[in-house]
Design an enzyme around this catalytic site. Structure first.
Site, short mmCIF file in Angstrom:
data_model
loop_
_atom_site.label_atom_id
_atom_site.label_comp_id
_atom_site.label_asym_id
_atom_site.label_seq_id
_atom_site.Cartn_x
_atom_site.Cartn_y
_atom_site.Cartn_z
N ARG A 147 -24.66 43.39 -31.09
CA ARG A 147 -23.93 42.40 -30.28
C ARG A 147 -24.89 41.32 -29.77
NH1 ARG A 147 -22.82 45.47 -24.43
NH2 ARG A 147 -24.91 46.34 -24.22
N GLN B 41 -28.32 49.30 -19.29
CA GLN B 41 -28.90 50.33 -18.43
C GLN B 41 -30.27 50.75 -18.97
OE1 GLN B 41 -25.66 50.08 -19.28
NE2 GLN B 41 -24.31 51.28 -17.94
N THR C 195 -31.81 26.28 16.41
CA THR C 195 -32.12 26.45 14.98
C THR C 195 -32.65 25.13 14.41
OG1 THR C 195 -29.89 25.95 14.19
CG2 THR C 195 -30.36 28.25 14.73
N ASP C 196 -32.27 24.04 15.03
CA ASP C 196 -32.82 22.75 14.60
C ASP C 196 -34.34 22.71 14.85
OD1 ASP C 196 -32.22 20.02 13.61
OD2 ASP C 196 -33.12 19.46 15.52
N LYS D 2 -31.74 29.83 10.67
CA LYS D 2 -31.43 28.64 9.87
C LYS D 2 -31.63 28.96 8.39
CE LYS D 2 -30.85 24.10 10.98
NZ LYS D 2 -29.85 23.68 11.99
N ASN E 161 -23.67 41.68 -17.15
CA ASN E 161 -23.41 41.63 -18.59
C ASN E 161 -22.59 40.39 -18.94
OD1 ASN E 161 -22.77 42.08 -21.23
ND2 ASN E 161 -21.83 44.07 -20.93
O1 LIG Z 1 -24.79 47.56 -21.77
C1 LIG Z 1 -23.64 47.85 -21.42
N1 LIG Z 1 -23.42 48.82 -20.50
C2 LIG Z 1 -22.18 49.17 -20.06
O2 LIG Z 1 -22.03 50.07 -19.21
C3 LIG Z 1 -21.09 48.48 -20.63
N2 LIG Z 1 -19.73 48.56 -20.44
C4 LIG Z 1 -19.17 47.64 -21.24
O3 LIG Z 1 -17.91 47.43 -21.31
N3 LIG Z 1 -20.12 46.98 -21.95
C5 LIG Z 1 -21.31 47.47 -21.58
N4 LIG Z 1 -22.59 47.16 -21.96
#
Ligand SMILES: O=c1[nH]c(=O)c2[nH]c(=O)[nH]c2[nH]1
Length: 336
Positions: free
Chosen positions: A200, A249, A73-74, A14, A275
């Site tokens: 950014r 990353q 499951t109830d 459930k 992202n």
């Molecule tokens: O931090 C990022 N990693 C990526 O691998 C990636 N690829 C992307 O287009 N923008 C970003 N930004």
């Protein structure tokens, strides 16, 4: 995934069992420098539970339609809700193990359980009292922000249950950093349209999972080794704030190194990020920094990374446990 001895996957259960337990035992944890969180009164100890069972003895229900060993499951839902009243601990992990063990005890033919609990956060709030603003302790505010979760796989043991697998985690953390993130130096070829970015507005979705060296620390907060998702959240926020990030990353890896360093009771981590960098409509003003952005368009990029304690001393990460959140310049490329 719950498997039988012959390798076949067999389970049923459930989901979305909404369990609002009030006045669970309060949680107390040691403070860490990155967080103001030291505990939860657990006045509202609320979870969305997903529960599944497996057993060789359930095979005939799939093969022959024999329901004689099927616990509806109830009934599972009712079992979880009723047993929630008896839990004396203060952690999600302890609660899940408690439900699983009680289910094994009640239904002797079940051999494995997979259980997950997503905490439904209700936050404390301030009201006016005799000495100024103070915590209400009666009224709580539902939060739709990030939340803690735990999941475990249990197998029937001689006494109670053995934890075969467990993860604790923080889901759906969403953070924006308005300045101090770049993304440049990536492969440029005939498929590249993305411009390099030196500052950014980085908006990320983040799920963080962690596993304990000894799952007892997750089940029983009295042992002093419990790692609350709130402290993980604050530690992730601290790393996002402090590092000048060349990519998501790199950012998630730094968060992981600080987690492993701060919590020696953890053995393994898993990150999933997404992202959601805002799309720029009006560039940042050189004097006031004012800019205008909008939601990015799909499709969205994602990252995944697992880490273990060994990574802390692995030279490729260059982690300095004594260096408090150093700012890193991206390798080999000058920052403009
Ligand atoms: O931090 C990022 N990693 C990526 O691998 C990636 N690829 C992307 O287009 N923008 C970003 N930004």
């Amino acid at each position: 995934m719950l498997r039988l001895n012959n390798g076949r996957t067999l389970y049923y259960g459930k989901g979305d069992v909404l369990t609002y337990r009030t006045y669970a035992a309060p949680l107390e944890v040691s403070p860490i420098p990155e967080s103001a969180f030291t505990g939860d009164d657990n006045v509202v100890f609320a979870h969305n539970i997903t529960f599944a069972v497996s057993s060789e003895q359930l095979m005939t229900s799939f093969s022959e339609g024999d329901n004689s060993r099927i616990v509806a499951t109830d009934s599972m839902k009712n079992f979880i809700l009723r047993r929630a009243a008896d839990y004396e601990g203060s952690t999600t992990e302890g609660f899940l193990a408690f439900i699983g063990e009680a289910f094994f005890e009640k239904y002797g033919h079940m051999t494995a359980i997979e259980i997950r609990g997503d905490r439904i956060p209700f936050l404390s709030l301030l009201v006016r009292g005799p000495g100024g603003l103070q915590e209400s302790e009666l009224v709580y505010r539902r939060s739709h922000n990030d939340h803690a979760f735990a999941a475990m796989t249990l197998r029937r043991a001689e006494e109670g249950a053995e934890v075969l697998d467990h993860w604790s985690g923080l889901s759906d953390l969403q953070l924006i950093k308005v300045s101090g993130s770049s993304f440049y130096g990536f492969v440029r070829d005939e498929y590249t349209t993305l411009p390099e970015s030196y500052d950014r507005p980085l908006y990320i979705f983040l799920n963080i999972h962690w596993r304990y060296r000894d799952v007892e620390d997750a089940r029983d907060s009295e042992r002093g080794g419990y790692v609350p998702a709130e402290q993980i959240r604050d530690l992730a926020q601290q790393a996002f704030h402090a590092y000048s990030s060349p990519s998501i990353q790199y950012l998630i890896t730094r968060i992981g190194l600080h987690m492993l360093d701060r919590f020696p009771q953890l053995s393994e981590l898993r990150f999933e990020s997404n992202n959601r960098t805002w799309e720029t409509i009006v560039d940042k003003d050189a004097v006031t920094s004012a800019g205008v952005y909008t939601e990015p368009r799909p499709p969205f990029g994602f990252q995944g990374f697992t880490m273990t304690r060994e990574d802390l001393s692995d030279p490729q990460f260059g982690f300095d446990a004594n260096g408090l959140y150093p700012v890193r310049e991206a390798k080999g490329v000058a920052q403009s």
